[in-house]
Write an enzyme that holds these catalytic residues in place. Structure first.
Site, short mmCIF file in Angstrom:
data_model
loop_
_atom_site.label_atom_id
_atom_site.label_comp_id
_atom_site.label_asym_id
_atom_site.label_seq_id
_atom_site.Cartn_x
_atom_site.Cartn_y
_atom_site.Cartn_z
N SER A 184 0.84 -1.20 0.00
CA SER A 184 0.00 0.00 0.00
C SER A 184 0.87 1.25 0.00
O SER A 184 1.62 1.49 0.94
CB SER A 184 -0.90 0.02 1.24
OG SER A 184 -1.43 1.33 1.39
N HIS A 223 -1.31 -1.32 -4.16
CA HIS A 223 -2.56 -1.04 -3.45
C HIS A 223 -2.68 0.48 -3.25
O HIS A 223 -1.80 1.12 -2.66
CB HIS A 223 -2.56 -1.77 -2.11
CG HIS A 223 -3.86 -1.71 -1.38
ND1 HIS A 223 -4.96 -2.47 -1.73
CD2 HIS A 223 -4.24 -0.98 -0.31
CE1 HIS A 223 -5.95 -2.21 -0.91
NE2 HIS A 223 -5.55 -1.30 -0.03
N ASP A 233 -4.78 3.40 -1.66
CA ASP A 233 -5.76 3.71 -0.62
C ASP A 233 -6.29 5.13 -0.75
O ASP A 233 -5.58 6.08 -0.45
CB ASP A 233 -5.11 3.55 0.76
CG ASP A 233 -5.01 2.11 1.20
OD1 ASP A 233 -6.01 1.38 1.04
OD2 ASP A 233 -3.95 1.71 1.70
N MET A 240 -8.89 7.93 0.48
CA MET A 240 -9.70 8.27 1.66
C MET A 240 -10.23 9.69 1.54
O MET A 240 -9.48 10.59 1.17
CB MET A 240 -8.84 8.18 2.93
CG MET A 240 -8.17 6.83 3.12
SD MET A 240 -7.15 6.85 4.59
CE MET A 240 -6.51 5.17 4.54
N HIS A 261 -8.45 0.86 -3.70
CA HIS A 261 -9.31 0.67 -2.53
C HIS A 261 -9.96 2.00 -2.19
O HIS A 261 -9.32 2.88 -1.62
CB HIS A 261 -8.44 0.14 -1.37
CG HIS A 261 -9.20 -0.10 -0.10
ND1 HIS A 261 -8.56 -0.33 1.10
CD2 HIS A 261 -10.53 -0.17 0.17
CE1 HIS A 261 -9.46 -0.53 2.04
NE2 HIS A 261 -10.66 -0.42 1.51
N MET A 292 -12.07 4.21 -0.09
CA MET A 292 -12.71 4.41 1.22
C MET A 292 -13.38 5.77 1.18
O MET A 292 -12.96 6.72 1.86
CB MET A 292 -11.64 4.32 2.33
CG MET A 292 -11.14 2.90 2.55
SD MET A 292 -9.57 2.83 3.41
CE MET A 292 -8.46 3.07 2.04
N MET A 321 -11.29 -6.28 5.69
CA MET A 321 -10.45 -5.37 6.48
C MET A 321 -10.08 -6.04 7.80
O MET A 321 -10.95 -6.56 8.50
CB MET A 321 -11.19 -4.06 6.78
CG MET A 321 -11.42 -3.13 5.59
SD MET A 321 -9.93 -2.69 4.67
CE MET A 321 -8.91 -1.94 5.96
N ASP A 329 -6.46 -6.77 4.41
CA ASP A 329 -5.84 -5.45 4.45
C ASP A 329 -5.80 -4.94 5.88
O ASP A 329 -6.85 -4.69 6.49
CB ASP A 329 -6.67 -4.50 3.56
CG ASP A 329 -6.06 -3.12 3.42
OD1 ASP A 329 -4.97 -2.87 3.98
OD2 ASP A 329 -6.68 -2.28 2.75
C1 DX5 Z 1 -6.16 1.16 5.96
C2 DX5 Z 1 -5.71 0.94 4.54
C3 DX5 Z 1 -4.62 -0.06 4.46
C4 DX5 Z 1 -3.35 0.36 5.12
C5 DX5 Z 1 -2.57 -0.86 5.50
O1 DX5 Z 1 -7.25 2.00 5.97
O2 DX5 Z 1 -6.79 0.46 3.76
O3 DX5 Z 1 -4.38 -0.46 3.12
O4 DX5 Z 1 -2.55 1.19 4.32
O5 DX5 Z 1 -1.46 -0.47 6.24
P1 DX5 Z 1 -0.71 -1.43 7.22
O6 DX5 Z 1 -0.22 -2.60 6.41
O7 DX5 Z 1 0.35 -0.58 7.77
O8 DX5 Z 1 -1.72 -1.88 8.26
ZN ZN Z 2 -6.39 -0.51 1.74
#
Ligand code: DX5
Ligand code: ZN
Length: 217
Positions: free
Chosen positions: A7, A32, A34, A36, A65, A67, A136, A174
């Site tokens: 990620s 990956h 992320d 947000m 991903h 969110m 998750m 994840d």
């Molecule tokens: C959390 C993200 C993850 C995160 C994982 O909201 O969706 O992808 O970056 O990070 P680690 O591996 O550090 O838990």
């Molecule tokens: Zn993620």
């Protein structure tokens, strides 16, 4: 088949291209991404422009991903030649079946994500419509959190549902994955593993990816 999806949330954003080259050389399978929005989760990360800055600089596919609330309004922004999966949260979609069809219509693979507290029954009737389910194992919003152990039973239960229904969607996990717990999640049926802080927090990023991959050789 084990696939590693580092990620970039935990990457050094000032050296994103370099970091991505390191994971690619180490043998990562996916990037990956992320995204947000500060509404669905209590944090803001980055949008499609940052992801697209990698276009043409990497051969790795994007595992997006989302969110975010109202993901339907933004799907097309994340469709590129590199995009393999777009994942939306079932909790963020009022019409999840429609949203999955929307993703497929853009030409990429469709996936659904579940927060730790969301039951598998919420996706029971759309399992035939997904290419991947993302479980998750932390509450989404931040990298570097601790793995929630109940995700293991959830993975085993989803794997059973998958077998009983004769389906072949992938299972991804994840949150909180390190070298010392990755085997337990793949033993529970997971094929695609996201790892953020454990990859980009390493002194030798390429070497850390190699260490993950070596566990499955
Ligand atoms: C959390 C993200 C993850 C995160 C994982 O909201 O969706 O992808 O970056 O990070 P680690 O591996 O550090 O838990
Ligand atoms: Zn993620």
């Amino acid at each position: 088949m084990f696939q590693l999806a580092p990620s970039i949330l935990s990457a050094d954003f000032s050296r994103l291209g370099e970091n991505v080259a390191q994971i690619e050389k180490g043998g990562a399978d996916l990037i990956h991404v992320d995204v947000m929005d500060g509404h669905f989760v209590p944090n803001i990360s980055f949008g499609a422009a940052v992801m697209k800055s990698l276009n043409g600089r990497t051969g790795l596919p994007y595992d997006v991903h989302l969110m975010i609330e109202n993901p339907d309004d933004y799907l097309e922004d994340f469709v590129t030649d590199n995009t393999e999966y777009i994942t939306v949260h079932v909790e963020a979609c009022r019409h999840i079946h429609r949203t999955l069809q929307h993703i497929k219509n853009t030409g990429v693979k469709a996936a659904v994500a579940l927060n730790p507290g969301t039951p598998l029954s919420s996706i029971e009737w759309i399992l035939g419509d997904v290419d991947m389910v993302l479980l998750m194992s932390v509450n989404p919003g931040f990298g570097g959190q601790k793995f929630i152990p109940s995700a293991l039973d959830k993975a085993r239960a989803l794997d059973r549902m998958r077998k009983e229904a004769g389906l072949d969607f992938r299972m991804e996990i994840d949150g909180g994955i390190k070298l010392d717990n990755v085997k337990t999640v793949t033993d529970a049926g997971i094929e695609i593993v996201v790892a953020g802080s454990s990859v980009f927090g390493a002194e030798d990023v390429k070497g850390r990816v190699e260490e993950f991959k070596a566990l499955y050789r």
